[in-house]
Design an enzyme around this catalytic site. Structure first.
Site, PDB file in Angstrom:
ATOM      1  N   LYS A  29       9.284 -20.297   1.911  1.00 27.87           N
ATOM      2  CA  LYS A  29       8.046 -20.751   2.277  1.00 27.87           C
ATOM      3  C   LYS A  29       7.975 -21.740   3.309  1.00 27.87           C
ATOM      4  O   LYS A  29       8.854 -22.674   3.175  1.00 27.87           O
ATOM      5  CB  LYS A  29       7.181 -21.050   1.070  1.00 27.87           C
ATOM      6  N   HIS A  37     -16.066 -12.444  15.608  1.00 29.23           N
ATOM      7  CA  HIS A  37     -15.971 -11.855  14.442  1.00 29.23           C
ATOM      8  C   HIS A  37     -14.470 -11.643  13.850  1.00 29.23           C
ATOM      9  O   HIS A  37     -14.143 -10.676  13.111  1.00 29.23           O
ATOM     10  CB  HIS A  37     -16.499 -10.476  14.350  1.00 29.23           C
ATOM     11  N   SER A  83       7.988 -24.516  -0.814  1.00 27.79           N
ATOM     12  CA  SER A  83       7.471 -24.269  -2.177  1.00 27.79           C
ATOM     13  C   SER A  83       8.512 -24.691  -3.234  1.00 27.79           C
ATOM     14  O   SER A  83       9.641 -24.615  -2.928  1.00 27.79           O
ATOM     15  CB  SER A  83       7.362 -22.820  -2.181  1.00 27.79           C
TER      16      SER A  83
END
Ligand code: ARG
Length: 465
Positions: free
Chosen positions: A287, A160, A281
């Site tokens: 990034k 989960h 980016s």
């Protein structure tokens, strides 16, 4: 009617097809890449026609020579297909006739484009599946090497997407090893279904001529002859089988990608993906994006759609050949291309991942990963499991409330919840130990992961043999 470009079936027609019809009808933008297989099929067919006395030795040699030359012309881009000639089959046949005159016009004896396209396509698929199988094997080898390298790296295992129990990172890689091994077997099964000779089925009903199908089967290296000519020219389920194998494969690569994308976030920070498979980016200098993994997750849709594309095409078709079936190539070729790209990217990407053990370490103290170990500790002290589950559940609640981990608890606190706790409870509170104690067949213990790796090596050897 332009004589040179006229369709090979034009005898029945007083007028040539509308220009727009030619564009609509042609399949060259997809099937021209079958030219090698088409020529290979023609050679086998020609040899068979010689064998049954329809072509003399001299005629056969001329045809074989011309077919070789045509292949060279296509290789060099000298022979360009014409859309007035519809497809790869008629373009190559028309070229043969152009070169040899009436002799070239003998090649299509006892043959239809319906068994011809089936032959070309099956030859093409055999090679395509073999190429994919080889790449999957390489990928499996990479996963095995990763598993060996990372066998002692402990990470939280999830259900989960919640912390569950500690596992060996090697065990994680081996999980995907087994999934991709099943994919490999499915590709192999698709190969076997594909390995059937259609040539000789004709348009739909066979031929009045004494065609020797066993001869062409051997020439083309097919395992068996198809049993029923009606089935042969309409059968596309070997392609569905390939597309299904490819679909489970991309489902697996998408799940793997998703894990690795999550693991490379600052929130998880379990791994450093290789720079070579990330991009930056245009605005944010900070990034480093895991684009290759995202693209892999994204490419799943195209492949899954291909399976549905072809299934929907086939649904409700009357026997036997229908022109709808010409649309069977685009989805399959798209899938072959995509699966190859995914394997070309994922293999070096996985090999280049660096696990970040220092930043994984604090995660191992979160989420009470050893709760099951504590419950099973009490089982060894003869407390029934359902009770131990409740006791440890209460302990977890207590710890959360008091901002403590299991290690922080005093023996008194343990014993408040169950008198069976003794000093040795502290001995089991190690994630590494928790991993190594799970020695069940197929469990995450080092010994078990080693066993899997050994087993995996044997499987790869068998496939490589
Ligand atoms: N281009 C066709 C295809 O790919 C070849 C078979 C055409 N047969 C026919 N009867 N029109 O399916």
């Amino acid at each position: 009617m332009d004589h040179k470009n006229k369709a090979l079936w034009s005898g029945r027609f007083a007028e040539s097809p509308a220009e727009i019809m030619q564009k609509y009808s042609q399949s060259l933008d997809v099937d021209w890449q079958l030219y090698k297989e088409d020529l290979q099929g023609s050679k086998a067919h020609g040899k068979m026609l010689h064998r049954i006395g329809i072509l003399s030795e001299e005629e056969l040699q001329q045809i074989l020579k011309a077919l070789e030359e045509i292949e060279e012309e296509v290789n060099q881009g000298i022979l360009q297909p014409k859309i007035s000639l519809e497809d790869v089959h008629m373009n190559l046949e028309a070229r043969l006739i152009e070169k040899l005159g009436p002799l070239g016009a003998k090649i299509h004896t006892g043959r239809s484009r319906n068994d011809q396209v089936a032959t070309d396509y099956r030859l093409y698929m055999k090679k395509a599946i073999n190429d994919i199988k080889e790449k999957v094997l390489l990928f499996l080898t990479t996963l095995l090497e990763r598993a060996e390298k990372d066998i002692d790296v402990v990470v939280p295992g999830f259900t989960h997407l919640q912390h569950a129990q500690p596992i060996s990172l090697g065990h994680y890689w081996m999980a995907y090893f087994w999934k991709f091994t099943r994919d490999l077997k499915r590709f192999q099964a698709a190969y076997e279904t594909t390995n059937v000779n259609p040539l000789g089925a004709g348009a739909l009903a066979g031929s009045t001529l004494p065609l020797d199908r066993e001869f062409t089967r051997k020439e083309l290296d097919f395992e068996v002859n198809s049993q029923n000519s009606l089935d042969t020219v309409s059968d596309r389920d070997y392609l569905l089988e390939f597309l299904f194998a490819a679909s489970t494969f991309v489902l697996h690569t998408s799940g793997l990608s998703e894990d690795l994308i999550l693991w490379s976030t600052s929130e998880f920070d379990f791994i450093e993906p290789p720079d070579a498979f990330c991009t930056g980016s245009s605005m944010m200098p900070n990034k480093k994006n895991p684009d290759a993994l995202e693209l892999t997750r994204g490419k799943t849709s195209g492949v899954l759609s291909s399976l549905y594309d072809l299934m929907i095409n086939i649904k409700g078709l009357p026997l036997t050949y229908n022109r709808d079936l010409q649309e069977d190539k685009r989805p399959v070729f798209h899938t072959i291309y995509t699966v190859n790209m995914i394997l070309d990217v994922l293999t070096p990407l996985i090999a280049g991942i660096a696990p970040k053990e220092e930043s994984i370490a604090p995660h191992l103290n979160k989420g009470f990963l050893l709760a099951t170990d504590v419950a099973e500790y009490l089982v060894a002290k003869n407390v029934p499991f359902r009770e131990t589950h409740e006791i440890v559940g209460n302990l977890v609640q207590y710890c959360i409330k008091h901002h403590k981990t299991f290690e922080d608890l005093s023996l008194e606190e343990w014993q408040n919840y169950c008198p069976a706790f003794e000093k040795d409870v502290y001995d089991i509170l190690s994630p590494q130990l928790a991993v190594d104690r799970r020695k069940t067949f197929g469990g995450t213990a080092r010994s078990e992961v080693k066993r899997q790796i050994q087993e995996g090596k044997t499987i790869i050897e068998v496939f490589n043999a």
